[in-house]
Write an enzyme that holds these catalytic residues in place. Structure first.
Site, PDB file in Angstrom:
ATOM      1  N   HIS A  17      72.707  42.334  22.759  1.00 34.32           N
ATOM      2  CA  HIS A  17      73.856  42.339  23.657  1.00 34.32           C
ATOM      3  C   HIS A  17      74.898  43.329  23.151  1.00 34.32           C
ATOM      4  O   HIS A  17      74.756  43.914  22.091  1.00 34.32           O
ATOM      5  CB  HIS A  17      74.465  40.932  23.815  1.00 34.32           C
ATOM      6  N   CYS A  24      80.240  45.155  17.322  1.00 30.85           N
ATOM      7  CA  CYS A  24      79.625  44.479  18.477  1.00 30.85           C
ATOM      8  C   CYS A  24      79.827  45.264  19.768  1.00 30.85           C
ATOM      9  O   CYS A  24      79.193  44.962  20.781  1.00 30.85           O
ATOM     10  CB  CYS A  24      80.190  43.069  18.627  1.00 30.85           C
ATOM     11  N   HIS A  72      73.252  45.686  19.966  1.00 32.14           N
ATOM     12  CA  HIS A  72      72.865  45.100  18.682  1.00 32.14           C
ATOM     13  C   HIS A  72      72.220  43.753  18.982  1.00 32.14           C
ATOM     14  O   HIS A  72      72.368  43.222  20.078  1.00 32.14           O
ATOM     15  CB  HIS A  72      74.071  44.940  17.739  1.00 32.14           C
ATOM     16  N   HIS A  91      70.586  39.675  17.722  1.00 33.79           N
ATOM     17  CA  HIS A  91      70.722  38.484  16.887  1.00 33.79           C
ATOM     18  C   HIS A  91      69.449  37.658  16.977  1.00 33.79           C
ATOM     19  O   HIS A  91      68.734  37.686  17.978  1.00 33.79           O
ATOM     20  CB  HIS A  91      71.895  37.611  17.359  1.00 33.79           C
ATOM     21  N   ASP A 133      64.649  35.311  25.496  1.00 34.34           N
ATOM     22  CA  ASP A 133      63.954  35.829  24.323  1.00 34.34           C
ATOM     23  C   ASP A 133      63.511  37.273  24.514  1.00 34.34           C
ATOM     24  O   ASP A 133      62.844  37.617  25.498  1.00 34.34           O
ATOM     25  CB  ASP A 133      62.749  34.955  23.998  1.00 34.34           C
ATOM     26  N   HIS A 134      63.887  38.110  23.556  1.00 33.78           N
ATOM     27  CA  HIS A 134      63.581  39.538  23.552  1.00 33.78           C
ATOM     28  C   HIS A 134      64.125  40.236  24.793  1.00 33.78           C
ATOM     29  O   HIS A 134      63.483  41.125  25.350  1.00 33.78           O
ATOM     30  CB  HIS A 134      62.084  39.787  23.364  1.00 33.78           C
ATOM     31  N   GLU A 179      74.655  32.220  16.206  1.00 37.54           N
ATOM     32  CA  GLU A 179      74.473  33.656  16.369  1.00 37.54           C
ATOM     33  C   GLU A 179      73.990  34.266  15.056  1.00 37.54           C
ATOM     34  O   GLU A 179      73.161  35.174  15.042  1.00 37.54           O
ATOM     35  CB  GLU A 179      75.801  34.289  16.796  1.00 37.54           C
TER      36      GLU A 179
END
Length: 135
Positions: A14, A33, A39, A41, A79-80, A125
């Protein structure tokens, strides 16, 4: 009242960036960020439900079914993925962990059966940063 928690995991990218602000202000407020190249997490998601145990099973709710609900309505969508671009329920929202926890709550509530209440979402996070949301 018994509380039952299921832990799930997902990875997502995100960017925190307010389009109404200058690049400089975004970088000042959001730091790394606000990176134009995104980037990511490795999120840990704790979903806590509450209810009374069923007299026949002793369960508040079947944890396998809870995992299926979380996977179908949350994990498979996150996810991903790029939270800003790929996730319909995050569209047009600031993709903070706080807003993501609220959105996850909203995705789960309609799919829990009568007698089972969503108590809380805890979303890590990083190992040192997490948010909790209780609706």
């Amino acid at each position: 009242m018994v509380y039952l928690t299921r832990l799930e995991h997902f990875n997502a990218a995100h960017k925190l960036y307010n389009p109404g602000w200058s690049k400089e202000k975004n970088e000042s407020v959001f730091g790394l960020c606000a990176n134009e190249n995104w980037h990511g997490h490795n999120y840990d998601l704790y979903v806590t439900i509450k209810g009374d145990p069923d007299p026949d099973t002793g369960f508040v709710f079947d944890v396998k079914r809870l995992s299926e609900i979380i996977r179908e309505h949350v994990i498979e969508k996150l996810d991903h993925k790029n939270l800003n671009m790929d996730v319909d329920f995050m569209r047009d929202k600031m993709c903070s962990t706080e807003n993501l926890a609220i959105a996850i709550w909203q995705q789960l509530v309609p799919h829990l059966p009568a007698g089972v209440q969503l108590h809380g979402i805890k979303l890590y996070e990083t190992p040192r940063i997490y948010v909790e949301y209780f609706g």
